[in-house]
Design a protein around this motif. Structure first.
Motif, PDB file in Angstrom:
ATOM      1  N   GLU A 294     -44.385   7.932  33.356  1.00 29.12           N
ATOM      2  CA  GLU A 294     -44.259   6.947  34.434  1.00 29.12           C
ATOM      3  C   GLU A 294     -43.455   5.737  33.969  1.00 29.12           C
ATOM      4  O   GLU A 294     -43.306   5.480  32.776  1.00 29.12           O
ATOM      5  CB  GLU A 294     -45.645   6.534  34.948  1.00 29.12           C
TER       6      GLU A 294
ATOM      7  N   ALA B  62     -43.815   3.872  38.880  1.00 31.25           N
ATOM      8  CA  ALA B  62     -43.097   5.029  39.423  1.00 31.25           C
ATOM      9  C   ALA B  62     -43.444   6.244  38.586  1.00 31.25           C
ATOM     10  O   ALA B  62     -43.168   6.275  37.383  1.00 31.25           O
ATOM     11  CB  ALA B  62     -41.593   4.767  39.396  1.00 31.25           C
ATOM     12  N   LYS B  63     -44.080   7.219  39.229  1.00 32.98           N
ATOM     13  CA  LYS B  63     -44.454   8.424  38.495  1.00 32.98           C
ATOM     14  C   LYS B  63     -43.291   9.407  38.554  1.00 32.98           C
ATOM     15  O   LYS B  63     -43.145  10.154  39.508  1.00 32.98           O
ATOM     16  CB  LYS B  63     -45.710   9.032  39.101  1.00 32.98           C
ATOM     17  N   ALA B  64     -42.484   9.390  37.504  1.00 31.98           N
ATOM     18  CA  ALA B  64     -41.242  10.155  37.524  1.00 31.98           C
ATOM     19  C   ALA B  64     -41.468  11.611  37.159  1.00 31.98           C
ATOM     20  O   ALA B  64     -40.786  12.497  37.654  1.00 31.98           O
ATOM     21  CB  ALA B  64     -40.232   9.525  36.573  1.00 31.98           C
TER      22      ALA B  64
ATOM     23  N   GLY C   3     -32.943  12.254  41.067  1.00 32.91           N
ATOM     24  CA  GLY C   3     -34.178  11.492  41.129  1.00 32.91           C
ATOM     25  C   GLY C   3     -35.431  12.319  40.995  1.00 32.91           C
ATOM     26  O   GLY C   3     -36.548  11.802  41.068  1.00 32.91           O
TER      27      GLY C   3
ATOM     28  N   GLY D  99     -36.550  13.828  38.384  1.00 34.63           N
ATOM     29  CA  GLY D  99     -37.197  13.731  37.072  1.00 34.63           C
ATOM     30  C   GLY D  99     -36.623  14.668  36.024  1.00 34.63           C
ATOM     31  O   GLY D  99     -37.194  14.817  34.947  1.00 34.63           O
TER      32      GLY D  99
ATOM     33  N   VAL E 141     -35.368  12.488  33.000  1.00 30.16           N
ATOM     34  CA  VAL E 141     -36.483  11.837  32.313  1.00 30.16           C
ATOM     35  C   VAL E 141     -37.223  12.852  31.436  1.00 30.16           C
ATOM     36  O   VAL E 141     -37.575  12.558  30.291  1.00 30.16           O
ATOM     37  CB  VAL E 141     -37.435  11.158  33.324  1.00 30.16           C
TER      38      VAL E 141
ATOM     39  N   GLY F 176     -40.762  15.066  40.475  1.00 29.42           N
ATOM     40  CA  GLY F 176     -41.458  15.052  39.194  1.00 29.42           C
ATOM     41  C   GLY F 176     -42.334  16.252  38.923  1.00 29.42           C
ATOM     42  O   GLY F 176     -43.100  16.252  37.963  1.00 29.42           O
TER      43      GLY F 176
ATOM     44  N   LEU G 272     -40.604   7.301  44.619  1.00 26.45           N
ATOM     45  CA  LEU G 272     -41.606   7.654  43.610  1.00 26.45           C
ATOM     46  C   LEU G 272     -42.751   6.652  43.535  1.00 26.45           C
ATOM     47  O   LEU G 272     -43.776   6.903  42.934  1.00 26.45           O
ATOM     48  CB  LEU G 272     -40.943   7.785  42.237  1.00 26.45           C
TER      49      LEU G 272
END
Ligand SMILES: Nc1ncnc2c1ncn2[C@@H]1O[C@H](COP(=O)(O)OP(=O)(O)O)[C@@H](O)[C@H]1O
Ligand SMILES: [Mg+2]
Lengths: 308, 349
Positions: free
Chosen positions: B29, B37-39, B60, B62, B65, B248, B295
């Protein structure tokens, strides 16, 4: 590259003529008659005044004075001051003092400014960083002459480490305090600029790549981060070397340093055209050459920049 | 010609199919001013030696990440790994010391970034940046490093490598720069390469060349490859399996051809429909309606439900698990999973 340098040097010619003319006109338009002022309170003999004016070409219209001055200048003659000393002699005495003062200030701002900037840039949000931010803000917001008086009070009056003013302008140790004061403002700018630049580059993609390559932290900082971060700082430092010499006027006055600042101040008060124009012209040339060197250095540091 | 790769052939090379990397229940996150933001929300995927996993999803979702977390280059803060494991050859990298982790980066796992221009250092020559790998990790001399850099540049087919080794990144074309990134990732012959949208920034004509080169080298050196992309068209030829990400989460995994032939998630279906096809020339291109979720406030239930044509009440309340999926006879399809309450209808309907 060669043609770029040539072009830049050629550009200096109009700047040179423009500056000298401008200074000439400004000195000419200062109120009061310099020759009468030489006699102080005593009544001046009009015949003597007229003869002095004639020797110094002051009885001519300004454009003739200017042409006469420039004519001499191109034969290497900077003219004569009202005391009878050649201006070139006066400058030969004063410039070395100011150059030393400016160089000391420069080394001081560069070494300490970079060190503080790198430290606070790498350790954002730390106590050291906050301290650097506050200190530099204080230095930036205090006028130089106030800073100079504080330095005099603390180091001369209270601690007794130095004399409040400089006794021998050729003694380097006596120049340390004035140089510190002179360099302090730029030091604050250098520290802040370095800090910002390091902060920006730390977030750059190529730093992320360097980490992904498995490089040790010190290699990332020294090879990848610093080199890029210092480009804008070097530019600032280069232009500042010229500015420091001009900026020395106030500091030299307060600390009684017998450099060009002091000479210039006196010359302006006495409306000594040749001295003022001579000194300012040399300062302008120093400034122009310094900024040309900075531009060339910039191309060395950043391969994306090419001059043609 | 002996290449750099052969010169430092490692003896601990893994057999094809040996598990290399396993991401287990990864949560990441970002603590931002507007909230958390919980990615990444429980991502699972794995790659074996010689295997190519394509990670697919809109921007976007995830993908990057997750890759950054594997690589250990996540911005922390604001990023934070809150849960999960990343096993590399069975060892959890998230609990390793910094120095141990650093020795994996570049040597065992290497990364290729999307924008090679910004990912390469602008003030250092490409030869230096390539040679640095050998100097730092293998103690090579300046001269040796340069020779190896030239070999690498040859290997990724950069013309006139010897003349260009001292050039700077900006003096190369986009495709050539990405080849240099590939060469850099390849330099120490890692077990795994993560390529994050390696062709997105390139011209279409160059895209295929770079992709082919990457696939060729991967097969030649038997590396694992995680290929991140938002473009389904890119992966069809090179990937073995695909993981589709949304907000995510992994919403579908499948062997590549099965996914193309028969998607088990409405989101995948939508993605497939939005690929331009020659036989549909002139028709309006399909686009999934709506936008990827914010998110900071992901919709309740299945995150895709507001954009889904077949969503039911269940979809709006309950987050679907990543189910195993079966064929019409109820036989489990290996490697196939779907996080959709309606996977049966989607797959068989
Ligand atoms: N450094 C960061 N700070 C804050 N939020 C971030 C950061 N990096 C990524 N995110 C967020 O994480 C989410 C996932 O991003 P990312 O993994 O880059 O998506 P993509 O699938 O396009 O690669 C995005 O919504 C983004 O806003
Ligand atoms: Mg991305």
């Amino acid at each position: 590259m060669g043609s770029y340098v040539l072009r830049r040097v050629l550009q200096m010619i109009p700047v040179f003529f423009g500056t000298t003319l401008l200074i000439f006109v400004m000195v000419y338009s200062l109120p009061g008659d310099p020759v009468t002022a030489l006699f102080g309170d005593k009544a001046a003999d009009p015949a003597v005044v007229a003869s002095i004016k004639h020797t110094y070409y002051l009885d001519q219209p300004i454009w003739k004075q200017y042409l006469h001055y420039m004519g001499n200048l191109f034969q290497g003659d900077f003219g004569t001051s009202f005391t009878g000393r050649p201006v070139s002699d006066i400058m030969a005495d004063a410039f070395p003092v100011t150059i030393r003062l400016a160089l000391m200030a420069f080394v001081f701002e560069m070494v300490l400014g970079l060190a503080l900037g790198v430290l606070s840039g790498l350790k954002r949000g730390s106590i050291a960083d906050t301290l650097v931010l506050i200190l530099t803000l204080v230095v930036i917001s205090i006028p130089v002459f106030v800073l100079a008086y504080i330095a005099q009070t603390v180091f001369a009056t209270n601690l007794g480490w130095v004399t409040p003013t400089v006794q021998d302008s050729y003694d380097l140790t006596q120049l340390v305090l004035p140089a510190t004061v002179l360099g302090s403002l730029s030091l604050a700018y250098v520290a802040r600029l370095t800090r910002t630049s390091i902060g920006e580059n730390l977030r750059a993609d190529y730093i992320r790549t360097a980490v992904a390559k498995g490089l040790p932290r010190r290699t990332i900082i020294s090879r990848h981060l610093l080199r890029n971060s210092l480009i804008p700082v070097v530019t600032f430092l280069g232009t500042d070397l010229g500015a420091l010499m001009g900026g020395a006027i106030v500091t030299e006055g307060i600390f009684n340093v017998q450099g060009i600042g002091n000479v210039l101040y006196r010359a302006i008060n006495q409306k000594e055209g040749p001295t003022v124009v001579g000194i300012v012209t040399v300062l302008v040339i120093v400034y122009l050459v310094a900024s040309l060197l900075v531009d060339l250095l910039y191309a060395v540091l950043d391969p994306r920049i090419r001059y043609a | 010609m002996t290449t750099v790769i052969e010169n430092n052939q490692k003896n601990d090379r893994l057999e094809v199919g040996t598990p290399l990397l396993e991401v287990k229940d990864l949560h990441v996150e970002f603590h931002t001013r507007d909230g958390i933001a919980k990615a990444v929300n429980g991502v699972n995927y794995s790659v074996a030696a010689g295997e190519t996993l394509a990670v697919l999803g809109e921007s976007g979702s995830g993908k990057s990440v997750t890759a950054q977390t594997i690589m250990g280059i996540l911005d922390m803060p604001p990023g934070k790994v809150t849960q999960g494991q990343i096993l590399f050859r069975g060892q959890d990298m998230l609990t390793m010391g910094n120095e141990e982790r650093r020795k994996i980066r570049g040597q065992k796992i290497a990364m290729i970034f999307q924008d090679a221009l910004s990912a390469l250092n602008p003030v250092l020559s490409v030869g230096y940046q390539l040679g640095e790998m050998f100097r730092v990790h293998q103690g090579a001399s300046k001269k040796e490093a340069k020779e190896k850099a030239i070999e690498l540049m040859d290997r990724v087919r950069i013309p006139a490598a010897r003349q260009r080794v001292n050039d700077y990144p900006h003096q190369f074309s986009g495709g050539m720069r990405q080849r240099i990134m590939i060469a850099m990732a390849l330099s120490l012959q890692p077990d795994l390469i993560i390529a994050d949208e390696p062709t997105t920034a390139l011209d279409v004509t160059v895209q295929a060349q770079v992709m082919d080169l990457l696939a060729e080298l991967q097969a030649e050196y038997n590396m694992g490859l995680i290929l991140i992309t938002h473009d389904l068209g890119v992966v069809a030829d090179v990937a073995d399996k695909i993981a589709v990400m949304y907000a995510g989460r992994i919403v579908e995994t499948a062997p590549v051809h099965e996914l193309y032939a028969n998607p088990a998630h409405p989101y995948t279906k939508g993605l497939l429909r939005s690929i331009p096809r020659l036989d549909q020339k002139g028709q309006e291109l399909y686009a999934i309606k709506g936008l990827p979720p914010n998110l900071l406030k992901v919709p309740a239930g299945c995150a895709f439900n507001p954009r889904c044509d077949v969503a039911t009440d269940l979809c709006r309340t309950e987050i679907p698990a990543l189910h195993h999926v079966t064929d019409k006879d109820g036989k489990e399809l290996t490697g196939r999973r779907s996080a959709c309450h309606l996977w049966k209808e989607t797959l068989h309907g």
